[in-house]
Design a protein around this motif. Structure first.
Motif, short mmCIF file in Angstrom:
data_model
loop_
_atom_site.label_atom_id
_atom_site.label_comp_id
_atom_site.label_asym_id
_atom_site.label_seq_id
_atom_site.Cartn_x
_atom_site.Cartn_y
_atom_site.Cartn_z
N ARG A 184 7.67 -2.77 10.02
CA ARG A 184 7.83 -4.20 9.75
C ARG A 184 6.54 -4.78 9.17
O ARG A 184 5.44 -4.40 9.55
N ARG A 185 6.72 -5.74 8.24
CA ARG A 185 5.58 -6.44 7.66
C ARG A 185 5.54 -7.86 8.20
O ARG A 185 6.57 -8.50 8.34
N ALA A 200 4.41 -10.49 6.71
CA ALA A 200 4.68 -11.50 5.68
C ALA A 200 6.11 -11.45 5.15
O ALA A 200 6.48 -12.27 4.32
N SER A 201 6.91 -10.52 5.62
CA SER A 201 8.26 -10.39 5.09
C SER A 201 9.21 -9.94 6.19
O SER A 201 8.84 -9.15 7.06
N ASP A 242 11.71 -8.04 5.70
CA ASP A 242 12.22 -6.72 5.33
C ASP A 242 11.19 -5.63 5.61
O ASP A 242 10.00 -5.80 5.30
N ASP A 276 9.36 -0.42 -0.61
CA ASP A 276 10.28 -1.49 -0.22
C ASP A 276 11.71 -0.97 -0.37
O ASP A 276 12.26 -0.93 -1.47
N ARG A 284 14.41 -3.36 -1.93
CA ARG A 284 14.29 -3.70 -3.35
C ARG A 284 13.99 -2.45 -4.19
O ARG A 284 12.93 -2.28 -4.75
#
Length: 315
Positions: free
Chosen positions: A259-260, A262-263, A265, A278, A281
């Motif tokens: 997990r990030r 800032a996101s 996803d 990613d 994407r």
């Protein structure tokens, strides 16, 4: 009565069994030909009578539910197996344009994972069948080689929902992006023009029901045809990639999602070179600007005949 040899089958397995009933019926009809033309004709008449009988019953069901239980009719249309039978008998409650729009909605999450989208421009009836005009937006985002898989996903969804469609035309956008990324619509138009038949002859969809067992955040390895595939689930969506790191070229066996902050996803980290990709994407590498051309090789995942399936053999 369920399929023989299956104890308490999953709904997807049951759907897959009955959706392939047409192939088994055709095999039996072909086998009846060994008894001569008369035996073959009688077998075909028998199959026709049974089909017409069930068609008449379905017609009454739709007529009765449509007048008093419209919500139930919508549930029939949303069920892949029931909808396929309604299509055979010309009883589907939705017109062709609505069915195509619904089919495109189902593949938009996959197109979105490649940074793209699709718009239905129109449907035209011709003497040879219906022709569909589409326009793609966005770009393949660091993996232009996946354009063929995008086309496969869209065409497969349309033909399943509207078998009367005989031609699909991809209309280029009026203006192309000024970035260095090749526009998806240009790639797809070129695929249609130059290698449509060759690409589709080489692409084969393989049912992988085990994909449904993946939990959110889980990663698993699967053997599909002659390829090893790494698949992962992010919330309700399953993403699949060929088992090869786009950075070091090694196997991704043992990779996990991280997990990030800032996101929402997650990213997939190669267990060998520690490159980050990613998965939502198109498998783009996110390790700085120098990694813009590094990506994983995506493989399309769609629900076909009620079972999660992966297309392999796409060149």
């Amino acid at each position: 009565m369920g399929p023989p040899g299956l104890s308490a089958p999953e709904e997807t397995q049951d759907d897959a069994y009955w959706r392939t009933a047409g192939d088994r019926i055709q095999t039996l009809l072909d086998a009846s030909a060994t008894g001569g033309p008369v035996a073959r004709e009688r077998a075909e008449r028998l199959a026709g009578e049974i089909t017409d009988l069930y068609g008449a019953a379905l017609h009454r069901i739709i007529r009765l539910t449509g007048t008093t239980h419209s919500a139930l009719t919508e549930e029939f249309a949303a069920d892949d197996l029931i909808a396929s039978l309604l299509l055979v008998h010309g009883l589907h409650p939705h017109d062709m344009t609505r069915r195509i729009e619904d089919a495109l909605d189902k593949v938009r999450p996959y197109l979105g994972s490649h940074g793209g989208d699709v718009t239905l421009l129109g449907v035209t009836d011709t003497p040879g069948g219906a022709e569909v005009r589409l326009q793609f937006a966005g770009s393949c985002k660091t993996c232009p080689s996946s354009a063929v898989t995008l086309e496969l996903a869209v065409e497969d969804a349309i033909h399943a929902a509207a078998p009367e469609v005989t031609a699909i035309e991809v209309v280029p956008a009026e203006s192309a992006p000024t970035t260095g990324v090749i526009p998806a619509q240009s790639l797809l138009s070129r695929v249609h023009r130059d290698s449509h038949h060759a690409a589709h002859a080489q692409a084969v969809w393989h049912p992988v029901p085990e994909l449904a067992d993946l939990g959110d955040g889980e990663v698993g390895g699967f053997r599909v045809s002659d390829a090893t595939v790494l698949a992962c689930r992010v919330r309700d969506d399953v993403f699949a990639y060929r088992d090869r790191c786009g950075n070091c070229g090694g196997s991704l066996a043992g990779a996990a999602l991280h997990r990030r902050m800032a996101s929402p996803d997650p990213v997939l980290r190669c267990p060998r070179c520690h490159a980050h990709f990613d998965v939502v994407r198109a498998g783009a590498c996110i390790d700085g600007t120098d990694s813009a051309t590094i990506h994983l090789e995506p493989m399309p995942v769609l629900v076909r005949d009620g079972v999660l399936s992966i297309a392999a053999g796409v060149s």
